[in-house]
Design an enzyme around this catalytic site. Structure first.
Site, short mmCIF file in Angstrom:
data_model
loop_
_atom_site.label_atom_id
_atom_site.label_comp_id
_atom_site.label_asym_id
_atom_site.label_seq_id
_atom_site.Cartn_x
_atom_site.Cartn_y
_atom_site.Cartn_z
CG ASN A 1 6.19 36.37 -17.61
OD1 ASN A 1 6.33 36.24 -16.28
ND2 ASN A 1 4.95 36.08 -17.81
CE LYS B 1 5.53 33.57 -20.16
NZ LYS B 1 4.91 32.88 -21.15
CG HIS C 1 -0.04 35.53 -17.90
ND1 HIS C 1 0.18 34.74 -18.74
CD2 HIS C 1 1.58 36.30 -18.49
CE1 HIS C 1 1.40 34.61 -20.22
NE2 HIS C 1 1.39 35.65 -20.03
CD GLU D 1 2.23 31.58 -19.59
OE1 GLU D 1 2.73 31.63 -18.61
OE2 GLU D 1 2.58 31.25 -20.66
CD GLU E 1 1.70 38.74 -22.00
OE1 GLU E 1 3.47 39.23 -22.97
OE2 GLU E 1 0.76 38.08 -21.66
N GLY F 1 4.44 32.10 -27.09
CA GLY F 1 5.15 31.31 -26.80
C GLY F 1 5.08 30.07 -27.94
CB SER G 1 6.23 35.61 -29.58
OG SER G 1 6.06 33.95 -29.60
P1 13P Z 1 6.54 34.34 -24.90
O1 13P Z 1 7.56 36.02 -25.11
O2 13P Z 1 7.39 33.59 -24.44
O3 13P Z 1 6.36 34.52 -26.05
O4 13P Z 1 6.06 34.72 -23.76
C1 13P Z 1 4.73 36.36 -23.43
C2 13P Z 1 4.55 36.56 -22.33
O5 13P Z 1 3.62 35.58 -21.75
C3 13P Z 1 4.65 37.55 -21.52
O6 13P Z 1 4.54 37.61 -20.35
#
Ligand code: 13P
Length: 266
Positions: free
Chosen positions: A12, A14, A105, A107, A175, A181, A221
């Site tokens: 992903n 983002k 997601h 976010e 997740e 992150g 992560s």
């Molecule tokens: P990270 O791997 O940067 O923690 O992000 C995970 C994520 O949100 C994947 O959709």
């Protein structure tokens, strides 16, 4: 006996990479993982997929369409067209050859007002458009500390999937919000128990077959050096990777960790 689940390592991106950077990534990924016919070169490979920003999707599609590497959108609307400024219909993604779309997601839930109800509509619309939704779920740190993890996951699953279950394939990505992150990965045991809970829930509330065949990804992560241990959990079928998917090398190393596990090397 249902077919074995094919592991999936998905990146992903983002809001990273415009079309030029995305194209270069897709070309390099293809070069590192496939032969001249676009077929995976290494036996037992996990499936690979990337989720670029919308503006980079056509460039990625141009390179990856017809190869064994998949791609998808990070979001979609639930209607097939209409006066929805700034939105993207699932059919538009299908037209670009997308195999997948992310739904819900964290976010999008926390920053853009996505709700359990919009996730339900998006999931059904994606399936109707012939795209496999990847439904994201996960608890916040406060919810975990209040011992509410399973309640939250169950609420998110029930809202998106129950009544009536959509007739088509979907994937679920667990997740934990506190792991996204942050560099703080869930331990294999923490991730494994939630994945087990999700699989059982699907089996009990939808059907034994869907419980058995649905792929469950872990995200939060994921890095090349922690993914091998996570893959050892029986209900983890792959990863949804954020930061570490932005470089071809680390993305391929995560796929390599999955491959090592699958071929019995770890
Ligand atoms: P990270 O791997 O940067 O923690 O992000 C995970 C994520 O949100 C994947 O959709």
């Amino acid at each position: 006996m249902s077919e074995p689940r094919i592991p999936l390592v998905a990146g992903n991106w983002k809001m990273y990479k415009g079309p030029a950077e995305a194209r270069a990534f897709a070309e390099e990924l293809l070069r590192q993982t496939t032969n001249d016919e676009g077929e995976m070169t290494k036996a037992g490979n996990p499936e690979l997929a990337v989720f670029p920003p919308f503006t980079a999707l056509p460039a990625v599609a141009e390179i990856l369409r017809g190869t064994s590497i998949s791609y998808g959108g990070q979001n979609c609307h639930w209607e097939s067209s209409g006066a929805f400024t700034g939105e993207t219909a699932p059919g538009f993604l299908a037209e670009l050859g997308c195999q997948y779309v992310l739904v819900g997601h964290s976010e999008r839930r926390s920053l853009f007002g996505e709700t359990d109800e919009t996730c339900r509509k998006k999931l059904a619309a994606a399936i109707a458009a012939g795209i496999e939704p990847v439904l994201c779920c996960g608890e916040t740190l406060a919810e975990r500390e209040a011992d509410r993890t399973f309640d939250v996951i169950e609420r998110q699953l029930r809202a998106a999937l129950a009544d009536p279950p959509p007739p088509g394939r979907f994937t679920v990505a667990y997740e934990p919000v506190w792991a996204i992150g942050t560099g703080r990965t869930a331990t294999p045991v923490q991730a494994g128990e939630v994945h087990h809970f999700i699989r059982e829930w699907l089996g009990r509330n939808i059907s034994a077959e869907i419980g058995e065949r649905t792929r469950l990804l872990y995200g939060g992560s994921v890095k090349p050096d922690n993914f091998g241990e996570l893959m050892k959990q029986p209900d983890i079928d792959g990863a949804l990777v954020g930061g570490a998917s932005l470089q071809v090398t680390s993305f391929c190393s995560i796929a390599g960790a999955a491959r090592s596990y699958l071929t019995g090397l770890i």
